[in-house]
Design an enzyme around this catalytic site. Sequence first.
Site, short mmCIF file in Angstrom:
data_model
loop_
_atom_site.label_atom_id
_atom_site.label_comp_id
_atom_site.label_asym_id
_atom_site.label_seq_id
_atom_site.Cartn_x
_atom_site.Cartn_y
_atom_site.Cartn_z
N SER A 282 0.81 -1.21 0.00
CA SER A 282 0.00 0.00 0.00
C SER A 282 0.85 1.27 0.00
O SER A 282 1.96 1.30 0.53
CB SER A 282 -0.92 0.01 1.23
OG SER A 282 -0.19 0.36 2.40
N SER A 283 0.31 2.32 -0.58
CA SER A 283 1.02 3.60 -0.66
C SER A 283 1.24 4.20 0.72
O SER A 283 2.28 4.82 0.98
CB SER A 283 0.23 4.59 -1.53
OG SER A 283 0.15 4.15 -2.85
N ARG A 284 0.28 4.01 1.62
CA ARG A 284 0.40 4.58 2.96
C ARG A 284 1.63 4.03 3.69
O ARG A 284 2.43 4.79 4.24
CB ARG A 284 -0.87 4.29 3.77
CG ARG A 284 -0.85 4.83 5.19
CD ARG A 284 -2.13 4.47 5.93
NE ARG A 284 -2.34 3.04 6.01
CZ ARG A 284 -1.77 2.27 6.94
NH1 ARG A 284 -0.96 2.80 7.85
NH2 ARG A 284 -2.02 0.97 6.98
N GLU A 300 7.08 -0.52 -4.97
CA GLU A 300 6.10 -0.87 -5.99
C GLU A 300 4.78 -0.86 -5.27
O GLU A 300 4.32 -1.87 -4.75
CB GLU A 300 6.43 -2.24 -6.60
CG GLU A 300 5.77 -2.47 -7.96
CD GLU A 300 4.47 -3.22 -7.87
OE1 GLU A 300 3.43 -2.55 -7.69
OE2 GLU A 300 4.48 -4.45 -8.00
N CYS A 335 -2.37 -5.27 -8.22
CA CYS A 335 -1.96 -3.86 -8.24
C CYS A 335 -2.07 -3.28 -9.64
O CYS A 335 -2.02 -2.07 -9.82
CB CYS A 335 -0.54 -3.71 -7.69
SG CYS A 335 0.66 -4.78 -8.49
#
Length: 554
Positions: A282-284, A300, A335
Amino acid sequence: MHRIVLQREIRSRASHKALSWFSSSNLFRSVHSLPFATVEAEGISGSQPAEVQNLVQGKWTGSAAWNTLVDPLNGEPFIKVAEVDGNGIQPFVESLSKCPKHGLHNPFKSPERYLLYGDISAKAAHMLALPKVSDFFTRLIQRVSPKSYQQAFGEVYVTQKFLENFSGDQVRFLARSFAVPGNHIGQQSHGYRWPYGPVAIITPFNFPLEIPVLQLMGALYMGNKPVLKVDSKVSIVMEQMMRLLHYCGLPAEDVDFINSDGKTMNKLLMEANPRMTLFTGSSRIAEKLAVDLKGRVKLEDAGFDWKILGPDVEEVDYVAWVCDQDAYACSGQKCSAQSILFMHENWSTSSLISKIKDLAERRKLADLTVGPVLTVTTEAMLEHKKKLLQISGSKLLFGGEPLENHSIPAIYGAIKPTAIYIPLEEILKPANYELVTKEIFGPFQIITDYKKDQLAMVLDALERMHAHLTAAVVSNDPIFLQDVIGKTVNGTTYAGLRARTTGAPQNHWFGPAGDPRGAGIGTPEAIKLVWSCHREIIYDFGPVPRGWEIPSST
C-alpha cells in the site's frame, strides 16, 4: 484456450527436460512425495492445521506466539503461523549485521557464487516444471489467496520461466562491467554493479509466490543478504518455496524468513538498518517506510490503473473480455487491475458495456473466478458504492451487491463484480476527484466516456493521479497512441488493440514510473536497478613519465 494448451505443452516439454537432472540426483524416484514439502495443500484443515515457521541464521524456528489464520472460504481455523514479536527480532538483527556492505559476493569476492545461483535457478526451474510440483504450489496459492486455478497457475508458470531465464551463466551476466580508456597509459575506469549487502524484502498477499520469489532471487543474484517478510495470510506459500530452494542447493544461511505483524517488522528494520528495502504494497505504508528508512527504499506501491479506449472500434468481443479480465480476475486484487475505463464516444454506442456485464456475471465462487477480498470488507465496498452514486449523473452499471450463498468470513469482502458510471465532468471536480480515484482492492471499477474533443480532459484526470503503475491505450491509431503515450507516465503501459492493464510476465519490465524510488521486477534491468548500485574503479598503474618532476603548487 490456445494459450492454455500451449502452456500445458511447455510444461510437458519442461518436465521431460528435467528428467536427466532428477535421475542423476536420485530425486526423480521420490518426486511424487515432494521431499521438500511439509504440508499437503488440499489436506490443510481445522483438524489438520498447517504450521508456518521462521528461518534465521540457517535454522527453521517456531515462536512463543502462534497466529491462527482462518480459511478465507469457510472461516475454519486452518493455518498456524509462528509470528515473531518485538522481543524476538534480535536473531534477525544479528543475522543481517553479519553481512558486510560489500555483500556475500561481488565481482571481486567469491565470484563462484554467481555460478552457484545459476545452478540453483536451473534446478528450481526444473522442479517447478514438474506437473506435481506445479500443481502443489497452484493449489496452495488457491487455499490462502483464492483465485481460479488458471490465475494461480499463472504465478507458478511465470516464476518457473523467470528461474529458467536466470539459469547457467545468466546470473553472472547481470554483473557485467564496462571499461573506458583513461587519459594516459596505464589508466582505465571500470564500472561495476555492486550489492548493498544486508537488505529487506516485504511483499503482499495477492501474489504469494511470484512477487517474493522474483524479488528474493534478484537480491541474491546480485550478492545481497535478504530478510524476507511475506504477508502472514499467505506466507505458507513462500515458506514451502524456501524449502524447495534449499533442496535445490540454496545455502540455508543466505536468506532469513520472518513472520510478524507490521509493527514488529518496522522495529526490525529500524534496528537492523538494512542498506536497502524493497516494499510492495500500500502507498500509505510505502510513504512511512520511505521516511523511517531515510529514503533507502524501492517501492512498488498501489496503482489506480487506467485504460483508455481510442476512437477506432474493433473486435468488441475481445476488448470486452480483456476489460473483464483486467478488472475482475483474482477478484480485482491485482496492483495492475483496471480501476477506471475511459471510453471514446464511438465505443459508448457499441455493445461493449453489455458484453462486459455478461462476462462479469458469469463469474462464480464455485470456480473462484470471483471470491473473497482479503483487505476490504463487504461493508466498506458497499459504502464506497453508495458515496459514488451520490455524484450527479452517476449510475450503477452492474454488480454492487454482496455475493450470495457463501461462508466467507465477515473479516473479508464478498461482492459481485461491480462497475459504476460517472460523467467525466463530474470526475474532474475537486469535490469528487479523490473519492472517484480511491483504489478499492477488489472487483470494483469506474467507467466513463469522453467525446473526441475531450481527450485533454482525460489526460488532465491522469495527470492528477498519484500512482503510475500500469495503463492501457486500446487503439491501433498511431496518432492517438502517440498523443496519449507522450502525455502520460505509467511505468508499464500496454498500447494497441490488444492492450491490457494486468499481466506481469517474466519477459518485460513491470513497475511504476515517475518516482525515483520506483522498483521494477522480473528483468535484468529491474534486478540491476533494484538490487545493485554502481561502483567505479579507476585503475592507474603508470608508468610515471620519464623525467617527471614535482610541479608548482596549484
